[in-house]
Write a protein that holds these residues in place. Structure first.
Motif, PDB file in Angstrom:
ATOM      1  N   TYR A  22       4.948   0.555   0.465  1.00 47.88           N
ATOM      2  CA  TYR A  22       5.346  -0.200   1.449  1.00 47.88           C
ATOM      3  C   TYR A  22       4.684  -1.238   1.518  1.00 47.88           C
ATOM      4  O   TYR A  22       3.107  -1.620   0.822  1.00 47.88           O
ATOM      5  CB  TYR A  22       4.480   0.366   2.756  1.00 47.88           C
ATOM      6  N   ALA A  23       5.200  -2.435   1.615  1.00 55.64           N
ATOM      7  CA  ALA A  23       4.838  -3.796   2.021  1.00 55.64           C
ATOM      8  C   ALA A  23       5.295  -4.510   2.949  1.00 55.64           C
ATOM      9  O   ALA A  23       6.719  -4.403   3.655  1.00 55.64           O
ATOM     10  CB  ALA A  23       4.908  -4.598   0.645  1.00 55.64           C
ATOM     11  N   ILE A  24       4.546  -5.225   4.209  1.00 58.29           N
ATOM     12  CA  ILE A  24       4.785  -6.526   5.094  1.00 58.29           C
ATOM     13  C   ILE A  24       5.569  -7.351   5.150  1.00 58.29           C
ATOM     14  O   ILE A  24       5.718  -7.797   4.164  1.00 58.29           O
ATOM     15  CB  ILE A  24       3.455  -7.015   5.855  1.00 58.29           C
ATOM     16  N   ARG A  25       6.819  -7.337   6.035  1.00 58.51           N
ATOM     17  CA  ARG A  25       7.715  -8.346   5.802  1.00 58.51           C
ATOM     18  C   ARG A  25       7.651  -9.358   7.311  1.00 58.51           C
ATOM     19  O   ARG A  25       6.639  -9.610   7.670  1.00 58.51           O
ATOM     20  CB  ARG A  25       8.569  -7.708   6.623  1.00 58.51           C
TER      21      ARG A  25
ATOM     22  N   SER B 160       0.671  -1.300   0.182  1.00 56.30           N
ATOM     23  CA  SER B 160       0.210   0.137  -0.083  1.00 56.30           C
ATOM     24  C   SER B 160       0.847   1.136  -0.110  1.00 56.30           C
ATOM     25  O   SER B 160       1.891   1.221   0.342  1.00 56.30           O
ATOM     26  CB  SER B 160      -1.219   0.095   1.486  1.00 56.30           C
ATOM     27  N   THR B 161       0.624   2.498  -0.483  1.00 58.45           N
ATOM     28  CA  THR B 161       1.050   3.628   0.148  1.00 58.45           C
ATOM     29  C   THR B 161       0.816   3.903   1.045  1.00 58.45           C
ATOM     30  O   THR B 161      -0.147   4.156   1.596  1.00 58.45           O
ATOM     31  CB  THR B 161       0.269   4.176  -1.478  1.00 58.45           C
ATOM     32  N   SER B 162       1.140   5.476   1.078  1.00 52.69           N
ATOM     33  CA  SER B 162       1.302   5.738   1.909  1.00 52.69           C
ATOM     34  C   SER B 162      -0.069   6.933   2.511  1.00 52.69           C
ATOM     35  O   SER B 162      -0.881   7.002   3.847  1.00 52.69           O
ATOM     36  CB  SER B 162       1.397   7.327   2.435  1.00 52.69           C
TER      37      SER B 162
ATOM     38  N   ALA C 162       8.681  -3.632   7.932  1.00 54.02           N
ATOM     39  CA  ALA C 162       8.489  -3.681   5.989  1.00 54.02           C
ATOM     40  C   ALA C 162       9.412  -2.724   5.009  1.00 54.02           C
ATOM     41  O   ALA C 162      10.609  -2.691   5.078  1.00 54.02           O
ATOM     42  CB  ALA C 162       7.070  -1.919   6.126  1.00 54.02           C
ATOM     43  N   ARG C 163       8.375  -3.404   3.749  1.00 50.80           N
ATOM     44  CA  ARG C 163       9.888  -2.911   2.998  1.00 50.80           C
ATOM     45  C   ARG C 163       8.930  -1.840   2.516  1.00 50.80           C
ATOM     46  O   ARG C 163       8.255  -1.524   2.223  1.00 50.80           O
ATOM     47  CB  ARG C 163       9.829  -4.232   1.840  1.00 50.80           C
ATOM     48  N   HIS C 164      10.090  -0.731   1.693  1.00 45.78           N
ATOM     49  CA  HIS C 164       9.063   0.565   0.756  1.00 45.78           C
ATOM     50  C   HIS C 164      10.274   0.967  -0.768  1.00 45.78           C
ATOM     51  O   HIS C 164      11.397   0.031  -0.910  1.00 45.78           O
ATOM     52  CB  HIS C 164      10.085   2.216   1.550  1.00 45.78           C
TER      53      HIS C 164
ATOM     54  N   HIS D 285       8.096   5.184   7.629  1.00 47.11           N
ATOM     55  CA  HIS D 285       9.391   5.274   7.184  1.00 47.11           C
ATOM     56  C   HIS D 285      10.245   4.663   8.792  1.00 47.11           C
ATOM     57  O   HIS D 285      11.420   3.889   8.327  1.00 47.11           O
ATOM     58  CB  HIS D 285       9.484   6.516   7.135  1.00 47.11           C
ATOM     59  N   VAL D 286       9.764   5.041   9.881  1.00 44.99           N
ATOM     60  CA  VAL D 286      10.244   3.963  10.826  1.00 44.99           C
ATOM     61  C   VAL D 286      10.082   2.333  10.678  1.00 44.99           C
ATOM     62  O   VAL D 286      10.800   1.960  11.169  1.00 44.99           O
ATOM     63  CB  VAL D 286       8.991   4.562  12.036  1.00 44.99           C
ATOM     64  N   VAL D 287       8.837   2.428  10.717  1.00 42.93           N
ATOM     65  CA  VAL D 287       8.371   0.795  10.285  1.00 42.93           C
ATOM     66  C   VAL D 287       9.203   0.536   9.364  1.00 42.93           C
ATOM     67  O   VAL D 287       9.896  -0.776   9.830  1.00 42.93           O
ATOM     68  CB  VAL D 287       7.356   0.341  10.112  1.00 42.93           C
ATOM     69  N   ALA D 288       9.214   0.919   7.846  1.00 40.70           N
ATOM     70  CA  ALA D 288      10.312   0.134   7.237  1.00 40.70           C
ATOM     71  C   ALA D 288      11.769   0.059   7.971  1.00 40.70           C
ATOM     72  O   ALA D 288      12.599  -0.926   7.500  1.00 40.70           O
ATOM     73  CB  ALA D 288      10.874   1.183   5.766  1.00 40.70           C
ATOM     74  N   GLY D 289      12.289   1.667   8.426  1.00 39.58           N
ATOM     75  CA  GLY D 289      13.762   1.323   9.093  1.00 39.58           C
ATOM     76  C   GLY D 289      13.958  -0.454  10.341  1.00 39.58           C
ATOM     77  O   GLY D 289      14.899  -0.302  10.181  1.00 39.58           O
TER      78      GLY D 289
END
Length: 129
Positions: A86-89, A44-46, A79-81, A71-75
């Motif tokens: 963004y996609a869940i890992r 999904s997008t933001s 998640a992957r950006h 951005h924090v969740v990806a960091g």
């Protein structure tokens, strides 16, 4: 304040294991919402994540309102950006699973929430909608 409470304990409990997965006690509510939205929606997008979370809160969020949290969740590796999506890992799924397990155990253990089965049914219905 007494002297014994003035010092902070050494180190910081960042995570602990629950059911083979790490549970992050310092996860913010917005991080919880973002990870749950990605688990439910898929990539999904933001703006799409903000729209999903808006329905849960029954209040509109601006399209970029959760961009910093994403951005924090990806960091954190949850998640992957890639190119604005963004996609869940698998790490994010494990975190969410741990949170749900702890939440259900918490509700089942107290007298104020004696009927955990009813609550669980409501949560499952909410997840299907």
């Amino acid at each position: 304040m007494t002297k014994k409470f003035e010092k902070q304990p050494p180190g910081d409990v960042r995570a602990f294991e629950v059911g083979g997965s790490l549970l992050w006690p310092n996860m913010t509510l917005s991080e919880f919402f973002v990870v749950l939205a990605l688990c439910r929606r898929g990539p999904s997008t933001s703006a799409e994540v903000a729209r999903e979370v808006s329905t849960w809160l029954d209040a509109p969020l601006p399209p970029g309102g959760l961009k910093r949290t994403l951005h924090v969740v990806a960091g954190l590796g949850w998640a992957r950006h890639t190119e604005g999506v963004y996609a869940i890992r698998s790490a994010g799924i494990k975190i969410m699973r741990s949170c749900h397990v702890a939440y259900m155990r918490m509700l089942a253990g107290g007298p104020a929430h004696s009927d955990a089965a009813v609550h669980k049914c409501c949560v499952e219905e909410f997840e299907r909608s």
